[in-house]
Design a protein around this motif. Structure first.
Motif, PDB file in Angstrom:
ATOM      1  N   ARG A  35      44.407  57.117  43.945  1.00 19.20           N
ATOM      2  CA  ARG A  35      43.869  56.079  43.064  1.00 19.20           C
ATOM      3  C   ARG A  35      44.835  54.912  42.954  1.00 19.20           C
ATOM      4  O   ARG A  35      44.443  53.768  42.967  1.00 19.20           O
ATOM      5  N   ARG A  36      46.099  55.249  42.833  1.00 16.06           N
ATOM      6  CA  ARG A  36      47.077  54.176  42.681  1.00 16.06           C
ATOM      7  C   ARG A  36      47.109  53.278  43.908  1.00 16.06           C
ATOM      8  O   ARG A  36      47.424  52.108  43.824  1.00 16.06           O
ATOM      9  N   GLN A  37      46.779  53.882  45.056  1.00 16.27           N
ATOM     10  CA  GLN A  37      46.796  53.086  46.273  1.00 16.27           C
ATOM     11  C   GLN A  37      45.470  52.400  46.542  1.00 16.27           C
ATOM     12  O   GLN A  37      45.328  51.682  47.522  1.00 16.27           O
ATOM     13  N   LYS A  38      44.503  52.636  45.691  1.00 18.05           N
ATOM     14  CA  LYS A  38      43.174  52.100  45.941  1.00 18.05           C
ATOM     15  C   LYS A  38      43.232  50.572  46.065  1.00 18.05           C
ATOM     16  O   LYS A  38      43.883  49.902  45.280  1.00 18.05           O
ATOM     17  N   ARG A  39      42.588  50.051  47.062  1.00 16.72           N
ATOM     18  CA  ARG A  39      42.684  48.615  47.306  1.00 16.72           C
ATOM     19  C   ARG A  39      41.785  47.820  46.362  1.00 16.72           C
ATOM     20  O   ARG A  39      40.731  48.279  45.968  1.00 16.72           O
ATOM     21  N   GLN A  40      42.245  46.635  46.087  1.00 17.67           N
ATOM     22  CA  GLN A  40      41.483  45.696  45.269  1.00 17.67           C
ATOM     23  C   GLN A  40      40.383  45.057  46.114  1.00 17.67           C
ATOM     24  O   GLN A  40      40.617  44.729  47.273  1.00 17.67           O
ATOM     25  N   SER A  41      39.240  44.874  45.515  1.00 17.33           N
ATOM     26  CA  SER A  41      38.166  44.179  46.223  1.00 17.33           C
ATOM     27  C   SER A  41      38.601  42.750  46.558  1.00 17.33           C
ATOM     28  O   SER A  41      39.332  42.120  45.804  1.00 17.33           O
ATOM     29  N   LEU A  42      38.129  42.264  47.689  1.00 16.96           N
ATOM     30  CA  LEU A  42      38.490  40.900  48.104  1.00 16.96           C
ATOM     31  C   LEU A  42      37.444  39.868  47.689  1.00 16.96           C
ATOM     32  O   LEU A  42      37.547  38.689  48.044  1.00 16.96           O
ATOM     33  N   ILE A  43      36.438  40.326  46.928  1.00 24.45           N
ATOM     34  CA  ILE A  43      35.334  39.413  46.585  1.00 24.45           C
ATOM     35  C   ILE A  43      35.831  38.149  45.890  1.00 24.45           C
ATOM     36  O   ILE A  43      35.505  37.034  46.274  1.00 24.45           O
ATOM     37  N   LYS A  44      36.648  38.332  44.863  1.00 22.10           N
ATOM     38  CA  LYS A  44      37.100  37.202  44.071  1.00 22.10           C
ATOM     39  C   LYS A  44      37.970  36.251  44.909  1.00 22.10           C
ATOM     40  O   LYS A  44      37.827  35.037  44.865  1.00 22.10           O
ATOM     41  N   LYS A  45      38.861  36.871  45.687  1.00 22.25           N
ATOM     42  CA  LYS A  45      39.752  36.090  46.533  1.00 22.25           C
ATOM     43  C   LYS A  45      38.954  35.286  47.557  1.00 22.25           C
ATOM     44  O   LYS A  45      39.221  34.110  47.799  1.00 22.25           O
ATOM     45  N   ASP A  46      37.970  35.939  48.158  1.00 23.24           N
ATOM     46  CA  ASP A  46      37.141  35.272  49.162  1.00 23.24           C
ATOM     47  C   ASP A  46      36.347  34.126  48.553  1.00 23.24           C
ATOM     48  O   ASP A  46      36.183  33.069  49.164  1.00 23.24           O
ATOM     49  N   PHE A  47      35.856  34.358  47.344  1.00 27.73           N
ATOM     50  CA  PHE A  47      35.113  33.310  46.630  1.00 27.73           C
ATOM     51  C   PHE A  47      35.985  32.059  46.490  1.00 27.73           C
ATOM     52  O   PHE A  47      35.579  30.955  46.829  1.00 27.73           O
ATOM     53  N   ASN A  48      37.221  32.252  46.022  1.00 33.02           N
ATOM     54  CA  ASN A  48      38.120  31.119  45.819  1.00 33.02           C
ATOM     55  C   ASN A  48      38.528  30.468  47.140  1.00 33.02           C
ATOM     56  O   ASN A  48      38.661  29.255  47.235  1.00 33.02           O
ATOM     57  N   TYR A  49      38.694  31.317  48.174  1.00 31.18           N
ATOM     58  CA  TYR A  49      39.070  30.806  49.488  1.00 31.18           C
ATOM     59  C   TYR A  49      37.974  29.906  50.056  1.00 31.18           C
ATOM     60  O   TYR A  49      38.227  28.778  50.484  1.00 31.18           O
TER      61      TYR A  49
END
Ligand SMILES: [Zn+2]
Ligand SMILES: [Zn+2]
Length: 276
Positions: free
Chosen positions: A252-266
């Motif tokens: 769980r600690r290694q679970k990756r963060q979704s890239l949705i928000k980052k992609d939106f801003n990009y």
């Protein structure tokens, strides 16, 4: 100009650049808090723009979540229902996913091509009977005349399960949901607005308080608390926490963060620089 929901007086709140070129005024209703843009003369341009929806990076994730939520609502409130309609169903991905799970869904969408749910379009139905439930995800914020549109939806079904983000309490001007770059969102609701709509149309109204809402002409033996419990069952919350604690803490600690928000801003910054 009057409020498109309740006809009360509007108050000018701010101007935003729509489609990178039009200065558009936004107004809020003094009675029901509904926010609307000035009459949206740019819509034709918006919908023929081929970059339409490039900022909607959350689309697939939303479908996955809405499938879960719809399944829970149907199992709890419509256990023997036999016919469903996804209104403004876009590519038909949601309809296909629901059909995969055994729910007899059809697609309706005047603007977009049916890719995943061919032969299961509202136009494929020969005899018209009402649908047991209509779903409409991320549709209400596109309405020019919400009351007319919702009235039309109620002709198709007595019950509407829909999503639209509710207005934030503070810093409304910075709210990401305006997405003025694309110019599609023109109607913005608060809980007050949805209550007003529900009263006007003689419906019962339930909400999770942020984005999932339920309007119905039928009387169901639930209150708003129960509605939320159906959407987000306690057992799932508790179960997940337990599993995490017992077995999965390391992973769980290694679970990756979704890239949705980052992609939106990009993508937003890409669009910004190419439109300067
Ligand atoms: Zn109003
Ligand atoms: Zn939208």
């Amino acid at each position: 100009m009057k409020c498109n929901v309740c006809n009360s007086k509007l108050i000018f709140i701010f101007t935003k650049k729509v489609l990178y070129k039009y200065d558009v005024d936004y107004f809020q209703c003094s009675n029901c808090q509904f926010i609307q843009t000035q009459s949206p003369y740019w819509l034709k341009e918006t919908y023929k723009n081929n970059t339409l929806g490039v900022l909607d990076v959350g689309a697939v994730n939303r479908n996955v979540l809405m499938v879960e939520i719809s399944e829970r609502i149907i199992n709890a409130l419509f256990p023997s229902a036999s016919k469903f309609l996804d209104f403004g169903g876009g590519t038909g991905l949601f309809v296909r996913m629901m059909r995969d799970k055994g729910y007899n869904f059809y697609r309706q969408d005047k603007y977009s091509e049916n890719i995943f749910a061919k032969y299961f379009d509202i136009n494929d139905l020969k005899d018209f009977t009402k649908f047991d439930l209509l779903t409409a995800f991320e549709v209400f914020e596109h309405f020019e005349n919400p009351i007319d549109e919702i009235n039309n939806m109620l002709l198709l079904s007595d019950s509407l399960l829909f999503s639209t983000e509710l207005q934030p309490e503070n810093n409304i001007e910075d709210w990401w949901y305006f997405v003025a770059e694309e110019g599609e969102h023109i109607s913005f609701y608060s809980i007050e607005t949805l209550r007003e709509i529900s009263n006007r149309l003689n419906c019962f109204f339930f909400t999770d308080g942020s984005s999932i809402h339920f309007l119905t002409k039928r009387r169901f033996p639930i209150d708003n608390k129960k509605f939320k419990r159906i959407l987000f069952p306690l057992r799932i919350v508790v179960y997940r926490k337990l599993i995490e604690k017992l077995f999965l803490c390391k992973h769980r600690r290694q679970k990756r963060q979704s890239l949705i928000k980052k992609d939106f801003n990009y993508i937003k910054s890409k669009l910004n620089s190419s439109n300067q």
